[in-house]
Design a protein around this motif. Sequence first.
Motif, short mmCIF file in Angstrom:
data_model
loop_
_atom_site.label_atom_id
_atom_site.label_comp_id
_atom_site.label_asym_id
_atom_site.label_seq_id
_atom_site.Cartn_x
_atom_site.Cartn_y
_atom_site.Cartn_z
N GLY A 29 3.97 58.00 -23.15
CA GLY A 29 2.72 58.64 -22.28
C GLY A 29 2.84 58.03 -20.92
N GLU A 30 3.17 56.83 -20.37
CA GLU A 30 2.27 56.44 -19.25
C GLU A 30 2.74 56.43 -18.05
N ILE A 31 2.68 56.48 -17.21
CA ILE A 31 3.22 56.79 -15.39
C ILE A 31 3.19 55.19 -14.50
N VAL A 32 4.47 55.07 -14.79
CA VAL A 32 4.79 53.55 -13.75
C VAL A 32 5.39 53.60 -12.95
N THR A 33 4.38 53.16 -11.94
CA THR A 33 5.24 53.63 -10.27
C THR A 33 5.77 51.76 -9.92
N ILE A 34 7.20 51.43 -9.75
CA ILE A 34 7.67 50.70 -9.05
C ILE A 34 7.91 51.14 -7.76
N VAL A 35 7.42 49.66 -7.11
CA VAL A 35 6.92 49.45 -5.08
C VAL A 35 7.48 47.83 -4.67
N GLY A 36 8.81 48.01 -3.90
CA GLY A 36 8.62 46.81 -3.66
C GLY A 36 9.75 47.63 -2.36
N PRO A 37 10.06 46.84 -1.34
CA PRO A 37 10.26 46.58 0.07
C PRO A 37 12.03 46.97 -0.33
N ASN A 38 12.74 47.57 0.46
CA ASN A 38 14.29 47.81 -0.04
C ASN A 38 14.80 47.12 0.07
N GLY A 39 16.00 46.77 -0.32
CA GLY A 39 16.86 45.55 -0.71
C GLY A 39 16.14 45.20 -2.04
N PRO A 138 12.96 65.45 -22.02
CA PRO A 138 12.56 64.02 -22.06
C PRO A 138 11.43 63.09 -22.60
N GLU A 139 12.01 62.61 -23.09
CA GLU A 139 10.18 61.53 -23.72
C GLU A 139 10.19 60.56 -22.60
N LEU A 140 11.43 60.09 -21.58
CA LEU A 140 10.93 59.31 -20.57
C LEU A 140 11.65 60.27 -19.08
N LEU A 141 10.50 60.13 -17.66
CA LEU A 141 11.22 61.08 -16.85
C LEU A 141 11.52 60.55 -15.60
N ILE A 142 12.74 60.57 -15.55
CA ILE A 142 13.23 59.15 -14.30
C ILE A 142 13.11 59.80 -12.71
N LEU A 143 12.06 59.21 -11.52
CA LEU A 143 12.42 59.60 -10.39
C LEU A 143 13.10 59.17 -9.45
N ASP A 144 13.79 59.46 -8.74
CA ASP A 144 14.56 57.77 -8.33
C ASP A 144 13.72 58.16 -6.50
N MET A 175 8.78 56.10 -11.72
CA MET A 175 9.68 56.51 -10.47
C MET A 175 9.63 55.09 -10.23
N VAL A 176 10.28 55.28 -8.79
CA VAL A 176 10.75 54.81 -7.11
C VAL A 176 10.23 54.87 -6.49
N SER A 177 9.23 54.70 -5.88
CA SER A 177 8.74 55.32 -4.55
C SER A 177 8.18 54.11 -3.05
N HIS A 178 8.27 55.06 -2.48
CA HIS A 178 8.12 54.20 -0.43
C HIS A 178 6.06 54.48 -0.62
N GLU A 179 5.98 55.32 -0.73
CA GLU A 179 4.81 56.32 -0.44
C GLU A 179 3.14 55.38 -1.46
N LEU A 180 3.18 54.28 -0.95
CA LEU A 180 2.49 53.63 -1.23
C LEU A 180 1.40 54.37 -1.85
N HIS A 181 0.41 54.71 -0.92
CA HIS A 181 -0.99 55.62 -0.85
C HIS A 181 -1.44 56.78 -2.49
N VAL A 182 0.65 57.14 -2.01
CA VAL A 182 0.29 58.58 -3.07
C VAL A 182 0.55 57.69 -4.32
N VAL A 183 1.46 57.40 -4.83
CA VAL A 183 1.68 56.80 -5.78
C VAL A 183 0.56 55.93 -6.56
N CYS A 192 5.39 46.00 -8.71
CA CYS A 192 5.78 45.37 -7.74
C CYS A 192 6.81 44.53 -8.04
N LEU A 193 7.70 45.18 -6.80
CA LEU A 193 9.06 44.53 -7.21
C LEU A 193 9.66 44.04 -6.35
N ASN A 194 10.39 42.91 -6.09
CA ASN A 194 11.22 42.15 -5.07
C ASN A 194 12.23 40.72 -5.51
#
Length: 247
Positions: A29-39, A138-144, A175-183, A192-194
């Motif tokens: 049930g949780e919404i988790v977003t992964i943010v991080g620079p390219n690569g 789905p029990e888990l929805l993944i968005l790239d 979710m993986v996203s680069h749109e920091l403010h929206v996400v 935050c991944l690097n």
Amino acid sequence: MSLVEMSGLNVQLGGQTVLHHVDFSIDPGEIVTIVGPNGSGKSTLLRAIIGAVEPSAGAVTCKPGLRIGYVPQKLHIDPTLPMTVRRFLDLPQRVDDEAARDALDEAGAGALSGRQMSGLSGGQFQRVLLARALLSKPELLILDEATQGLDQPGSAAFYQKIAEVRDHLGCAVLMVSHELHVVMAASDRVVCLNGHVCCQGEPEHVASAPEYRALFGTGTGGALALYRHEHHHSHDHDHDHGHEAAE
């Protein structure tokens, strides 16, 4: 139990270590977003969850029988190929009309069933991809990076729809996203991944963390505050945009 748990995950691609010592989990049930620079290994992390890459060390443990819905970054469909939205949902295997109708309605694309895929706007296309991912209940929805190419109101409307889907279906969202403010505004937890997990927690916590600011600068915390303010005052705009997307 968690839907997905990673412990000490290392992934090597082409002799390069892309992820190292990643500890990460997703609860129902949780919404988790992964943010991080390219690569930084964001897409690799998703691919490890769905079993498309093998860990070189550590483990990925999924709940037995976990149903995953996947919304890809982008999908190219030959524009000369005649294909309705309804027909698209039958690929790669046929689904019955009721399941297709339910998924389209859930994704805010109920009016699009008879439309040609090649004639959809970017926002409409993304909602159809979302509907396709929802077919498996789905029990888990993944968005790239699912809103790549949409303008900011379009992205905000799409993330609002994702939050509604989570509330209605009770699925977790990664979710993986680069749109920091929206996400930030749409997430329960931000990671935050690097190459490894630099920091994680509630959006406000991560936006003020020094590790996050080292990667994204100090302006992003302000963007979060600004977005929340705009979001608070823009429900009418979102409603209009959602209506337009469904036409």
